[in-house]
Design an enzyme around this catalytic site. Structure first.
Site, PDB file in Angstrom:
ATOM      1  N   SER A  66     -41.635 -19.722  23.762  1.00 15.97           N
ATOM      2  CA  SER A  66     -41.727 -20.303  22.726  1.00 15.97           C
ATOM      3  C   SER A  66     -42.919 -19.611  21.755  1.00 15.97           C
ATOM      4  CB  SER A  66     -41.854 -21.727  22.234  1.00 15.97           C
ATOM      5  OG  SER A  66     -40.561 -22.508  22.442  1.00 15.97           O
ATOM      6  N   LYS A  69     -42.214 -17.302  19.111  1.00 16.84           N
ATOM      7  CA  LYS A  69     -41.712 -17.676  17.626  1.00 16.84           C
ATOM      8  C   LYS A  69     -42.848 -17.170  16.777  1.00 16.84           C
ATOM      9  CE  LYS A  69     -39.140 -21.330  19.889  1.00 16.84           C
ATOM     10  NZ  LYS A  69     -39.145 -22.972  20.351  1.00 16.84           N
ATOM     11  N   TYR A 193     -32.089 -15.051  20.467  1.00 16.65           N
ATOM     12  CA  TYR A 193     -32.988 -16.100  20.752  1.00 16.65           C
ATOM     13  C   TYR A 193     -33.433 -16.041  22.126  1.00 16.65           C
ATOM     14  CZ  TYR A 193     -34.920 -20.794  20.871  1.00 16.65           C
ATOM     15  OH  TYR A 193     -35.908 -21.795  21.127  1.00 16.65           O
ATOM     16  N   TYR A 245     -45.292 -28.785  19.086  1.00 16.99           N
ATOM     17  CA  TYR A 245     -44.351 -29.692  18.914  1.00 16.99           C
ATOM     18  C   TYR A 245     -45.178 -30.973  18.764  1.00 16.99           C
ATOM     19  CZ  TYR A 245     -42.455 -25.836  21.674  1.00 16.99           C
ATOM     20  OH  TYR A 245     -41.948 -24.646  22.102  1.00 16.99           O
ATOM     21  N   VAL A 263     -42.925 -23.270  27.028  1.00 17.59           N
ATOM     22  CA  VAL A 263     -42.694 -24.118  28.473  1.00 17.59           C
ATOM     23  C   VAL A 263     -42.571 -23.140  29.403  1.00 17.59           C
ATOM     24  CG1 VAL A 263     -40.974 -25.610  27.131  1.00 17.59           C
ATOM     25  CG2 VAL A 263     -40.253 -23.475  28.112  1.00 17.59           C
TER      26      VAL A 263
END
Length: 311
Positions: A66, A69, A193, A245, A263
């Site tokens: 992530s 992103k 993605y 998160y 992760v």
């Protein structure tokens, strides 16, 4: 910042982390990530003068997941400007990174670009007008450009592993498609993605790639403006509030820097005006963030006085 002092602090933290037995749990829901050695730890800090302080497994590539992103959001903002915010919000989620409940309640508009649903929507924007291979090439070229390293690649085994097991992400994408949030075929968007999340980078490469966010959108070594100062500030704001998160508040409380986790156990953190920082420890906490990564960054900001909230 005295380079010798920075080297010493980084070396000390790497040594301390190597001694710890509380390492969290590796991400087992992506089979390839379950095989990563939880004893790994790397830390790199690159200051404003370009001095690199490195400790531990600083040059071992890992799946950035992530953290990608941050870079896809930067690309999407460059391509679409504020139109990005018609598809995705800017508020902390307070929910798990792959939650579908919030998406249902908010009629298919993801809460922010760093949860999975939001990143899928951002990926769809980058994909528009391109074939998946072209969009992925654009993302990879951007990261190589930022890091100044053409050797950065996608880990195809991790990407395939994610595609085989990414049922929750497929559900999120199909749900957004039903509300008209995604323009492209779901399989195309998900393919891009999964592959950009599977980009492999070392702490050194990642810290290099993040330098523009620490220096008002500019790479201080080349003088090249990647984004405007205002855009860099806003990306950093989102990293601070949404980058971990439902552990984002805890990270801001303990570390006090904008940061984005993945992760795979990596964290990219930004000390505005001072340094770009990358840390990697594969074991995760309950929120899906690197357990030792957060502890190491807390130690770093405390010893160097780098928290954006003061010493």
């Amino acid at each position: 910042m005295n380079p010798d002092h920075l080297d010493q602090v980084v070396a000390e933290i790497a040594e301390e982390m190597a001694m710890r037995t509380d390492r969290g749990e590796v991400a087992s829901y992506i089979p390839e990530l379950a095989n990563v050695d939880p004893q790994r730890f790397g830390l790199v800090v690159i200051d404003a003068d370009g001095h690199v302080a490195a400790g531990g497994d600083a040059d071992v590539p890992f799946s950035i997941q992530s953290i990608s992103k941050v870079f896809t959001l930067t690309l999407a903002l460059g391509k679409s400007g504020d139109r990005v915010w018609r598809r995705v919000g800017r508020e902390p989620s307070g929910s798990a990174f792959n939650s579908i409940v919030q998406l249902e309640r908010e009629r298919g508009i993801p809460r922010n670009p760093f949860i999975n649903a939001g990143a899928i929507a951002v990926t769809d924007l980058i994909l528009s007008g391109h074939q998946p291979r072209e969009a992925l090439g654009e993302i990879l070229r951007f990261l190589r450009f930022l890091a100044g390293d053409s050797s950065i690649v996608i880990d195809d085994e991790v990407a395939a592993s994610e595609q085989r097991t990414g049922f929750r992400n497929a559900a999120l994408a199909n749900y957004m498609k039903s509300f008209g949030v995604l323009d492209n075929p779901v399989d195309y968007t998900l393919g891009v993605y999964f592959h950009h999340c599977a980009i492999a980078m070392s702490c050194r490469q990642l810290a290099m790639a993040g330098r523009f966010l620490a220096h008002n959108g500019r790479n201080p070594s080349t003088g090249h403006n990647v984004v405007s100062a205002q855009r860099a500030r806003r990306i950093n704001a989102l990293m601070l509030t949404c980058g971990h998160y439902d552990g984002s508040g805890e990270f801001a409380y303990r570390v006090g820097l904008p940061g984005k986790s993945g992760v795979g156990g990596g964290v990219l953190a930004v000390a505005p005006g001072k340094a770009s920082i990358a840390v990697w420890s594969p074991g995760l906490d309950a929120a899906g963030n690197s357990h030792l990564g957060r502890i190491a960054l807390e130690a770093l900001t405390k010893r160097l006085g780098w928290s954006i909230f003061g010493v």
